[in-house]
Design an enzyme around this catalytic site. Structure first.
Site, PDB file in Angstrom:
ATOM      1  CG  HIS A  17      -7.769   1.854   7.449  1.00  0.00           C
ATOM      2  ND1 HIS A  17      -7.184   0.634   7.190  1.00  0.00           N
ATOM      3  CD2 HIS A  17      -6.789   2.781   7.298  1.00  0.00           C
ATOM      4  CE1 HIS A  17      -5.920   0.806   6.886  1.00  0.00           C
ATOM      5  NE2 HIS A  17      -5.644   2.098   6.944  1.00  0.00           N
ATOM      6  CE  LYS A  41       2.927   2.990   2.538  1.00  0.00           C
ATOM      7  NZ  LYS A  41       1.706   3.156   3.323  1.00  0.00           N
ATOM      8  NE  ARG A  92      -1.669   5.295  12.454  1.00  0.00           N
ATOM      9  CZ  ARG A  92      -1.038   4.550  11.576  1.00  0.00           C
ATOM     10  NH1 ARG A  92      -1.227   3.252  11.558  1.00  0.00           N
ATOM     11  NH2 ARG A  92      -0.190   5.078  10.713  1.00  0.00           N
ATOM     12  CB  SER A 130      -2.157  -1.975   6.691  1.00  0.00           C
ATOM     13  OG  SER A 130      -3.373  -1.289   6.577  1.00  0.00           O
TER      14      SER A 130
HETATM   15  O1  PNS Z   1      -2.625   4.324   3.607  1.00  0.00           O
HETATM   16  P1  PNS Z   1      -1.483   5.152   3.158  1.00  0.00           P
HETATM   17  O2  PNS Z   1      -0.404   4.277   2.559  1.00  0.00           O
HETATM   18  O3  PNS Z   1      -0.952   6.076   4.218  1.00  0.00           O
HETATM   19  O4  PNS Z   1      -2.058   6.082   1.985  1.00  0.00           O
HETATM   20  C1  PNS Z   1      -1.200   6.934   1.274  1.00  0.00           C
HETATM   21  C2  PNS Z   1      -1.960   7.617   0.135  1.00  0.00           C
HETATM   22  C3  PNS Z   1      -2.520   6.593  -0.835  1.00  0.00           C
HETATM   23  C4  PNS Z   1      -3.080   8.446   0.697  1.00  0.00           C
HETATM   24  C5  PNS Z   1      -0.914   8.533  -0.568  1.00  0.00           C
HETATM   25  O5  PNS Z   1       0.188   7.765  -0.952  1.00  0.00           O
HETATM   26  C6  PNS Z   1      -1.476   9.253  -1.785  1.00  0.00           C
HETATM   27  O6  PNS Z   1      -2.156  10.236  -1.633  1.00  0.00           O
HETATM   28  N1  PNS Z   1      -1.183   8.715  -2.995  1.00  0.00           N
HETATM   29  C7  PNS Z   1      -1.631   9.290  -4.248  1.00  0.00           C
HETATM   30  C8  PNS Z   1      -0.485  10.003  -4.975  1.00  0.00           C
HETATM   31  C9  PNS Z   1      -0.268  11.367  -4.347  1.00  0.00           C
HETATM   32  O7  PNS Z   1      -1.063  12.273  -4.492  1.00  0.00           O
HETATM   33  N2  PNS Z   1       0.865  11.506  -3.614  1.00  0.00           N
HETATM   34  C10 PNS Z   1       1.196  12.689  -2.886  1.00  0.00           C
HETATM   35  C11 PNS Z   1       2.106  13.591  -3.619  1.00  0.00           C
HETATM   36  S1  PNS Z   1       3.585  12.839  -4.172  1.00  0.00           S
END
Ligand code: PNS
Length: 160
Positions: A17, A41, A92, A130
């Site tokens: 990150h 999660k 990635r 992670s």
């Molecule tokens: O590190 P991650 O778990 O890949 O991050 C995911 C994240 C937080 C970027 C994603 O879940 C997100 O954008 N969450 C906010 C809610 C949202 O806009 N979801 C997408 C449409 S359902």
């Protein structure tokens, strides 16, 4: 003034990150590291700890022009509120591409006042996630190659 948002769960933040965040700061004037409060999660660290570890890691690595905040709700709404120029995500492998392709298409349908920009992970972090770090720590393995000292300490404490 260009503003990039690098969103994520950051449970916990890793060198993978941080590589993306640092490279984003060389492209944009300011980078907002946005830590998601609600996530489907189950997280190992609560939101305060995930934010604290992200802040400490950025300080430890001396990354300038990056700020850490938490956010709740939809990412595209947050990006709009912040008047972001772009959302920056790390890529990635092909498996990331599929998910990011879907998210980008969705955000573009919902709002198209900002871009989503992708930065490729360097080969040494392509396998890093992670979840791998959490698993290693849960098995008492050394995580110092993958996360900054403050994070490896927090992981040790969590599993001791
Ligand atoms: O590190 P991650 O778990 O890949 O991050 C995911 C994240 C937080 C970027 C994603 O879940 C997100 O954008 N969450 C906010 C809610 C949202 O806009 N979801 C997408 C449409 S359902």
């Amino acid at each position: 003034m260009t503003l990039a948002i690098t969103p994520g769960t950051f449970d916990p933040i890793t060198y993978g990150h941080l590589d993306i965040i640092k490279r984003a700061t060389s492209i944009f004037d300011e980078v907002l590291v946005a830590v998601a409060i609600s996530t489907p999660k189950h997280t190992l660290f609560d939101i305060d700890k995930r934010v604290e570890l992200a802040k400490l890691s950025i300080e430890e690595l001396g990354i300038k022009n990056a700020r850490v905040v938490s956010f709740d709700g939809l990412l595209f709404e947050f990006a709009k509120e912040q008047n972001a120029t772009a959302i920056v995500k790390g890529l990635r492998a092909i498996t990331d591409f599929e998910y990011e392709f879907q998210m980008n298409a969705l955000n573009r349908q919902l709002d198209y006042t900002f871009e989503t920009t992708f930065i490729m992970s360097p080969p040494k972090y392509m396998y890093l996630s992670s979840s791998i770090v959490r698993e290693l720590a849960s098995l008492n393995a050394d995580t110092t190659k993958f996360v900054p000292p403050c994070v490896s300490e927090a992981l040790k404490k969590k599993f001791s």
